[in-house]
Design an enzyme around this catalytic site. Structure first.
Site, PDB file in Angstrom:
ATOM      1  N   ARG A  33      20.349  41.822  18.469  1.00 23.45           N
ATOM      2  CA  ARG A  33      19.168  41.105  18.923  1.00 23.45           C
ATOM      3  C   ARG A  33      18.497  41.920  20.029  1.00 23.45           C
ATOM      4  O   ARG A  33      18.728  41.708  21.218  1.00 23.45           O
ATOM      5  CB  ARG A  33      19.551  39.708  19.429  1.00 23.45           C
ATOM      6  CG  ARG A  33      18.345  38.846  19.817  1.00 23.45           C
ATOM      7  CD  ARG A  33      18.741  37.399  20.016  1.00 23.45           C
ATOM      8  NE  ARG A  33      19.504  37.166  21.219  1.00 23.45           N
ATOM      9  CZ  ARG A  33      20.044  35.989  21.563  1.00 23.45           C
ATOM     10  NH1 ARG A  33      19.911  34.942  20.761  1.00 23.45           N
ATOM     11  NH2 ARG A  33      20.730  35.849  22.678  1.00 23.45           N
ATOM     12  N   SER A 102      17.990  29.637  13.121  1.00 25.36           N
ATOM     13  CA  SER A 102      18.229  28.875  14.347  1.00 25.36           C
ATOM     14  C   SER A 102      17.602  27.491  14.254  1.00 25.36           C
ATOM     15  O   SER A 102      16.519  27.330  13.679  1.00 25.36           O
ATOM     16  CB  SER A 102      17.623  29.598  15.556  1.00 25.36           C
ATOM     17  OG  SER A 102      18.280  30.816  15.805  1.00 25.36           O
ATOM     18  N   LYS A 131      18.585  32.643  29.058  1.00 24.76           N
ATOM     19  CA  LYS A 131      17.133  32.576  28.919  1.00 24.76           C
ATOM     20  C   LYS A 131      16.698  31.135  29.110  1.00 24.76           C
ATOM     21  O   LYS A 131      17.475  30.202  28.914  1.00 24.76           O
ATOM     22  CB  LYS A 131      16.693  33.097  27.539  1.00 24.76           C
ATOM     23  CG  LYS A 131      17.267  32.346  26.347  1.00 24.76           C
ATOM     24  CD  LYS A 131      16.763  32.960  25.038  1.00 24.76           C
ATOM     25  CE  LYS A 131      17.339  32.226  23.831  1.00 24.76           C
ATOM     26  NZ  LYS A 131      16.842  32.748  22.565  1.00 24.76           N
TER      27      LYS A 131
END
Length: 202
Positions: A33, A102, A131
């Protein structure tokens, strides 16, 4: 017996050095990622990750960059809901890639299921500092709810999950645990990975 996909322990990393390190430790599924790359840089990093893992049991899941994944000959891709809205799912499927998606709420789960995913990720399970999240922590009860809905589709739990919390997450119904900071920010990542692999095999 075929190797399960994704593996019960599923680290998510952002560099080739991490991919190399995890492959050397025998990790079966690794998500790459790396954010904010242009098309050329995305293609280069995907090709390099595949080269690093060639001949090893490690499978690379490409986050977001589905076009690079197709061009590089990858086998697995993962998309968030925003990426999914812009992706050519038919092209992904035509290229033979698996598709993980997701989800954070019921609406996103419905969207994911319309695309017949190979697995569904739910998060964040716990508060995460990695995050800023638009969604509140899901908690263990939501894992069970999602798993009942998914049936045989693998459920990946992600977000704030530490090794110590792992047994409870598995017991709640998760098939797989995706881990970021519990590995990448650990003072002894290699030992932490080995402990996660032991838990995943238990």
């Amino acid at each position: 017996m075929a190797q399960r996909y994704p593996d019960r322990f599923y680290p998510v990393v952002d560099t080739l050095d991490w991919v190399r390190r995890l492959a050397a430790l025998g990790v079966g599924t690794v998500q790459l990622r790396a954010k904010d790359l242009g098309p050329e840089a995305a293609l280069a990093i995907v090709r390099d990750a595949l080269a690093i893992t060639r001949g090893t049991p490690t499978r690379v899941v490409v986050n977001d960059y589905w076009e690079a994944a197709i061009a590089a000959g990858a086998e697995h891709v993962h998309l968030g809901q925003e990426d999914l809205a812009e992706a050519d799912v038919a092209a992904i499927r035509k290229a033979g890639l698996t598709l993980g998606l997701s989800t954070h709420d019921h609406e996103e789960l419905e969207t994911a299921l319309r695309h017949d995913p190979d697995y569904v990720a739910l998060g964040p399970i716990y508060p995460t500092t990695l995050k800023a999240m638009r969604f509140a922590p899901q908690g263990l009860a939501r894992i069970g709810e999602w798993k009942r809905r998914l049936g045989r589709i693998p459920l990946v739990a992600i977000g704030g999950i530490t090794l110590e919390r792992g047994p409870g997450v598995f017991a709640a119904g998760a098939d797989t645990i995706a881990v970021v900071s519990d590995v990448t920010q650990h003072p002894d990542p290699d030992a932490r990975v080995r402990a996660w692999l032991d838990l995943a095999r238990s």
